[in-house]
Design a protein around this motif. Structure first.
Motif, mmCIF file in Angstrom:
data_model
loop_
_atom_site.group_PDB
_atom_site.id
_atom_site.type_symbol
_atom_site.label_atom_id
_atom_site.label_comp_id
_atom_site.label_asym_id
_atom_site.label_seq_id
_atom_site.Cartn_x
_atom_site.Cartn_y
_atom_site.Cartn_z
ATOM 1 N N ARG A 1 0.852 -1.183 0.000
ATOM 2 C CA ARG A 1 0.000 0.000 0.000
ATOM 3 C C ARG A 1 0.884 1.228 0.000
ATOM 4 O O ARG A 1 2.066 1.134 0.294
ATOM 5 C CB ARG A 1 -0.876 0.016 1.255
ATOM 6 C CG ARG A 1 -2.079 -0.874 1.132
ATOM 7 C CD ARG A 1 -3.085 -0.560 2.218
ATOM 8 N NE ARG A 1 -3.986 -1.691 2.384
ATOM 9 C CZ ARG A 1 -4.666 -1.936 3.489
ATOM 10 N NH1 ARG A 1 -4.547 -1.161 4.527
ATOM 11 N NH2 ARG A 1 -5.475 -2.972 3.571
ATOM 12 N N CYS B 1 0.988 5.889 0.166
ATOM 13 C CA CYS B 1 0.307 7.162 0.363
ATOM 14 C C CYS B 1 -0.199 7.654 -1.000
ATOM 15 O O CYS B 1 0.223 7.156 -2.046
ATOM 16 C CB CYS B 1 1.264 8.194 0.949
ATOM 17 S SG CYS B 1 2.101 7.645 2.445
ATOM 18 N N ILE C 1 5.934 4.515 -5.146
ATOM 19 C CA ILE C 1 6.814 3.558 -4.452
ATOM 20 C C ILE C 1 5.986 2.527 -3.683
ATOM 21 O O ILE C 1 6.267 1.342 -3.709
ATOM 22 C CB ILE C 1 7.782 4.301 -3.504
ATOM 23 C CG1 ILE C 1 8.565 5.368 -4.267
ATOM 24 C CG2 ILE C 1 8.737 3.311 -2.827
ATOM 25 C CD1 ILE C 1 9.395 6.296 -3.388
ATOM 26 N N ARG C 2 4.980 2.988 -2.989
ATOM 27 C CA ARG C 2 4.087 2.125 -2.210
ATOM 28 C C ARG C 2 4.898 1.203 -1.300
ATOM 29 O O ARG C 2 4.931 -0.009 -1.469
ATOM 30 C CB ARG C 2 3.164 1.333 -3.140
ATOM 31 C CG ARG C 2 2.266 2.253 -3.962
ATOM 32 C CD ARG C 2 1.492 1.541 -5.037
ATOM 33 N NE ARG C 2 0.498 0.632 -4.483
ATOM 34 C CZ ARG C 2 -0.675 0.994 -4.000
ATOM 35 N NH1 ARG C 2 -0.997 2.256 -3.979
ATOM 36 N NH2 ARG C 2 -1.513 0.107 -3.537
HETATM 37 S S1 SF4 Z 1 7.461 5.924 -0.101
HETATM 38 FE FE1 SF4 Z 1 6.095 4.998 1.405
HETATM 39 S S2 SF4 Z 1 5.931 6.512 3.075
HETATM 40 FE FE2 SF4 Z 1 6.782 7.578 1.279
HETATM 41 S S3 SF4 Z 1 5.006 8.481 0.258
HETATM 42 FE FE3 SF4 Z 1 5.367 6.475 -0.669
HETATM 43 S S4 SF4 Z 1 4.090 5.012 0.442
HETATM 44 FE FE4 SF4 Z 1 4.210 6.914 1.669
#
Ligand code: SF4
Lengths: 91, 642
Positions: free
Chosen positions: B296, B298, B303-304
């Motif tokens: 998952r 943001c 990148i999730r």
């Molecule tokens: S890398 Fe991870 S913490 Fe950073 S924005 Fe993406 S999902 Fe959110």
């Protein structure tokens, strides 16, 4: 055919190498760490024919022999445990 | 105050909880230019409010919740928002960064930031619609007392009842730990957390259970065409980079357990060692193979990095590296399932997993040494779920544990193995095998934090491999990385987006010629880094390694070259230190526990400890601070802080 005076070692794999190939560990014979690399490549391709892993990727592995930071030129002894982790980390 | 820059909403709302009144906080375009947004903006606002006599747990502690100008503009990884206030753990200015959707919806409500003062007389939750504030009774509404997921569900239910329909909105809440003033309670938004430095307890003290925000303001960008085209490219760069496109999506931050083991920097048995024999049972690979159900992320992030695991038939957030390491190797627990359970319990109770796990490790060692008979011991993690619950409700030994390792060590002894700095527990990187990280932990404005400390482990073995034991150039690298990350966070972007700073080849070909040269040369280029740090304006251009500055310019219309970006970061970092000085902070507080500075990790290798005094002095010099760790007047003037 490896001769019997070549050390038998146990290899454990980490990093994307392991996730990509499904290869967790194997037993092999090798005098130096780098002698393991062709075996690994062969096994990796057998485990996942579509793998994009190359010899250069394996060359870049971080190596631990019996828990000690080692190099690809490190000599191996009978019964050694070798940890190989493919590059790319970050966190 | 309206703004001529895009990306910003042009309004900061100051909310007085005691009088239940709200007014606009004056924030000018000159402020935006100097202090960007996020944590740097928050530091400037706090600078005007804190005298040095306020307590973290008091109505006098102001809380600033701020967004960055890139949030909501389509820039990658730009959903982050920031919370700053005095920390109950450290007693000084702290900031905590969070993903989730709160930041985006705060901007949709027409606000760049919220400044919260005073304290509610009764337990409350707050809703803000298009800048209009409404207070609600958290007890009568059945929100108070709930864990973070049910609390967010309940607030949503109440809002849907009020609206008569479902609408998009953002919220943040505290859990029982925040309500009960656990010093390391966090704040949660969706399933993301502003976990560190105890800001959940600050909201708990103010009787604020949660804040919901929504509205229909438009977030504009200065140059929509170039902004969209550039961000498309930035997304592509992130997708193609080996760290952000491969490693992080496949394993998330837990993918670091194995590299840390290899490099001897996996904190083990309360930082008494750097390797854990059973590490593979809890490694990122094992997590990916056996437990991870889905990734998952943001909003607007390619990148999730977040893991999702199944627990008792429910899909829940998996652990981050720091949690995984500290709840396994550092307490000698090799059961991944126990880590998942503890992580989930901590998240739901609204507690910082790092500080809690660090405190538990201290307690285990204190018990085994006979300093504090608390019944906890290394290797027995099964019983910790109940203990964690006791901490959140301050019951039994939980009441003591809720105060963190620094205060416990003062009470029972064992300060040399209380693994904290300024009251904040260290994360899972054992710094005796990465001395630059050791410096970062010690000087970090918010205490023992790997990110605020510059995250030098990426140069010292977890990416590149420049001599992890040498102090050479580490101070200048630390300053540069701290400042870049400071500015990135202030702009509203996730720190993981800065991985593109490292050309792919350096990461994927660690034994290649270029990488070998970089690794060997890095300790000898401190002078060059010092020159760039001193005169960042010399880098008056956009650099391919930092796509962030173009996103910034196209979104806001404000000039922001790499040098400006670095200088903004330096301004923010120095300003936080300048404020903390009012609370008595100086070189004497930039410390690490003796275990890390006096005892080599490898008894046969005396370099495997942190040469902190030497590193600190070079760092203060690099920053233009006095040998006592105070920013010089000339430095403050150069940065336009005074
Ligand atoms: S890398 Fe991870 S913490 Fe950073 S924005 Fe993406 S999902 Fe959110």
């Amino acid at each position: 055919m490896p001769s019997n005076d070549i050390p038998h070692v146990h290899v454990k794999l980490f990093g994307l190498f392991r996730l990509d190939t499904g290869l967790h560990e194997l037993d092999a014979q090798a005098r130096r760490v780098k002698d393991l690399y062709p075996v690994l490549l062969r096994e990796a391709r057998a485990g996942n024919p579509a793998t994009t892993i190359t010899r250069a990727d394996i060359d870049g592995c971080v190596v631990l022999v019996n828990g000690k930071q080692s190099k690809k030129s490190t000599k191996l002894s009978e019964g050694d445990t070798v940890y190989l982790m493919s590059p790319v980390c970050g966190g | 105050m309206a703004t001529s820059y895009s990306g910003y909403m042009g309004k900061v709302l100051e909310l007085d909880l005691t009088t239940r009144t709200a007014k606009e906080y004056p924030w000018t375009d000159e402020d935006r230019r100097l202090y960007i947004g996020g944590k740097i903006m928050a530091a400037k606002i706090l600078d005007g409010m804190l005298t040095g006599h306020e307590d973290a747990l008091s109505a006098e502690n102001p809380v600033v919740i701020s967004t960055g100008p890139l949030t909501g503009t389509g820039a990658p990884c730009s959903s982050r928002f920031n919370i700053s206030a005095l920390s109950p753990q450290t007693g000084i200015v702290a900031s905590s960064n969070c993903g989730g959707t709160f930041g985006y919806h705060l901007k949709k409500a027409g606000l760049d930031a919220l400044v919260i003062r005073g304290a509610c007389e009764t337990r409350s939750w707050i809703s803000i619609e298009n800048g209009e504030v409404e207070f609600h009774d958290a007890e009568a509404d059945g929100v108070w007392g709930l864990r973070v997921t049910p609390a967010q569900e309940r607030i949503e239910e109440l809002l849907v009842q009020k609206w008569g329909a479902r609408r998009a909105f953002g919220q943040l809440v505290i859990g029982p730990a925040g309500e009960n003033l656990v010093l390391y309670a966090g704040v949660t938004s969706d399933e993301r957390a502003a976990g560190r430095t105890g800001l959940g307890a600050v909201l708990g003290f103010k009787n604020v259970k949660g804040i919901a925000v929504f509205g229909n303001h438009e977030i504009t960008v200065a140059d929509p065409v170039r902004n969209a085209a550039w961000n498309k490219r930035f997304f592509k760069t992130l997708r193609e980079h080996p760290l952000t496109g491969k490693q992080m999506p496949r394993m998330g931050t837990p993918g670091l357990v194995s590299p840390m083991q290899m490099r001897g920097m996996l904190a083990t048995r309360n930082f008494s060692a750097g390797r854990f024999d059973a590490f593979d049972k809890v490694s990122g690979e094992t997590l990916a193979e056996e437990a991870n159900v889905a990734n998952r992320g943001c909003v607007s992030c390619p990148i999730r990095c977040s893991r999702t695991v199944e627990l008792d038939g429910q899909l829940v957030k998996g652990p981050e590296l720091e949690t995984l390491g500290l709840l396994s190797a550092n307490i000698e627990n090799d059961d991944l399932n126990v880590v998942l359970r503890l992580n989930h319990a901590l998240n739901e109770l609204g507690m910082d997993t790092i500080s809690c796990a660090g405190t538990l490790a201290w307690a285990m060692e204190a018990n085994e040494r006979g300093l504090w008979e608390c019944g906890l011991s290394f290797g027995s993690a099964q019983e910790l779920e109940g203990i964690i619950e006791d901490i959140a409700y301050r019951r039994g030994i939980g009441a003591d544990l809720a105060d963190g390792s620094k205060r416990l060590a003062r009470k029972y002894g064992g300060e040399e193995f209380a693994i904290q700095s300024k009251g904040l527990e260290l994360s899972a990187y054992e710094p005796r095998r990465a001395v630059g990280m050791g410096l970062g932990y010690a000087v970090s404005n918010r205490g023992g934090c790997h990110l605020n400390g510059g995250y030098l482990v990426i140069m010292e073995g977890l990416g590149l491999f420049c001599d992890p034991q040498t102090p050479k150039a580490k101070a200048d690298m630390t300053m540069m990385f701290q400042d870049l990350m400071e500015a990135t966070a202030a702009a509203g972007q996730c720190l993981f987006s800065t991985y593109v700073f490292f050309p792919s080849m350096l990461i994927t070909r660690p034994r290649g010629l270029v990488t070998t040269v970089v690794n060997k040369a890095a300790p000898h280029v401190g002078w060059a880094l010092r020159a760039i740090n001193k005169f960042p304006r010399a880098v008056h251009m956009h650099m391919p390694i930092l796509p962030h500055t173009r996103s910034f310019e196209y979104a806001t219309g404000m000039k922001m070259k790499m040098g400006d970006f670095m200088r903004s970061g330096e301004r923010g970092y120095t300003l936080e230190r300048y404020i903390s000085q009012r609370f008595g902070i100086s070189a004497k507080d930039d410390t690490l526990p003796k275990r890390l500075t006096d005892t080599p990790q490898d008894p046969a290798d005396p370099t495997t400890k942190v040469p902190l005094d030497e590193l600190k002095q070079t760092y203060y010099e690099a920053r233009g601070w006095t040998p006592d760790g105070r920013p010089k007047v000339s430095t403050l003037q150069k940065l336009k802080i005074v």
